[in-house]
Enzyme design. Sequence first.
Site, mmCIF file in Angstrom:
data_model
loop_
_atom_site.group_PDB
_atom_site.id
_atom_site.type_symbol
_atom_site.label_atom_id
_atom_site.label_comp_id
_atom_site.label_asym_id
_atom_site.label_seq_id
_atom_site.Cartn_x
_atom_site.Cartn_y
_atom_site.Cartn_z
ATOM 1 N N ASP A 44 12.565 -5.650 -3.943
ATOM 2 C CA ASP A 44 13.779 -6.464 -3.810
ATOM 3 C C ASP A 44 13.860 -7.462 -4.969
ATOM 4 O OD1 ASP A 44 11.799 -8.180 -2.964
ATOM 5 O OD2 ASP A 44 12.777 -8.754 -1.086
ATOM 6 N N GLU A 182 0.034 -11.011 -3.300
ATOM 7 C CA GLU A 182 0.723 -11.650 -4.433
ATOM 8 C C GLU A 182 0.284 -13.104 -4.579
ATOM 9 O OE1 GLU A 182 4.974 -11.066 -4.530
ATOM 10 O OE2 GLU A 182 5.223 -12.457 -6.217
HETATM 11 O O1 KIV Z 1 9.956 -7.063 -5.097
HETATM 12 C C1 KIV Z 1 8.954 -6.813 -5.800
HETATM 13 O O2 KIV Z 1 9.038 -6.397 -6.964
HETATM 14 C C2 KIV Z 1 7.645 -7.051 -5.204
HETATM 15 C C3 KIV Z 1 6.469 -7.040 -6.118
HETATM 16 C C4 KIV Z 1 6.452 -8.275 -6.918
HETATM 17 C C5 KIV Z 1 5.207 -6.814 -5.390
HETATM 18 O O3 KIV Z 1 7.556 -7.263 -4.038
#
Ligand code: KIV
Length: 275
Positions: A44, A182
């Site tokens: 997202d 993260e």
């Molecule tokens: O939305 C995204 O790209 C993510 C990554 C940063 C893990 O959730």
Amino acid sequence: MKNTVVTIQKMKEDGEKISMLTAYDYSTASLIDASGVNMILVGDSLGNVILGYEDTLSVTMEDMIHHSAAVARGAKNVLLVTDMPFMSYQTSVYDAVVNAGRLVKEGRAQAVKLEGGREFCEHIREITKASIPVVAHLGLTPQSLNVFGGFKVQGKSEDAAKRLVEDALAVEEAGAVALVLECVPAKLAALISKKLRIPTIGIGAGAGCDGQVLVYQDMLAMFSDFKPKFVKHFANVGEQMREAFAAYDREVKAGTFPAEEHTYAIGDEVIEKLY
Ligand code: KIV
């Protein structure tokens, strides 16, 4: 050979590192697919890097389905995971199952990702019962930005670290097939990776995770709104794009593009008859 959730589980068991990148369109997905990378995440984060929002909160199910389906057409070998956007699963377990189903049926995802720990175990269980693999996401979870009060490293205090470990064990027990960590201190992420049977995929969580993920615009220096500490530029594609766009602009304005080799021929006798 097509990567599946079984492939990445085996990679963890064999001590092989897992690579994952984000993608949001067909041509990028095709390039990543041919590179040997194991997984693509339709994150997202498309809210930031594709749609230009400040955060991920405005991303809709329609956005995710649209981009996931495009990526799926280029994802021949990689395992395709698609994010569940804000408010597509927080509202109820029922909504979570219905929306996860849409990401698989319409977006052609092989697995879905959702943010959160113990409070979403029931959601993970029910989505999994519907035969949809779930990747969990802990640490800095951008959909909770307004609760965290900003993008900050998570799990630094003893209490927060303990909670993170418990959440990780809880989502694994609920059936998650992998866990994204993260912005978590490296030693804590390494400890969680040792405690879990399922693979951990880190972003800003150190080399002790079973795999790594980056937003592709970040690693190619194509996105300059902000650069988190954990991002490494593997190529300066942003600069190359800027130079190429400027060269195109110069050549169009100078009349040197298109040249003879870029044009289609027609017989002079045909043209003469038109005068
Ligand atoms: O939305 C995204 O790209 C993510 C990554 C940063 C893990 O959730």
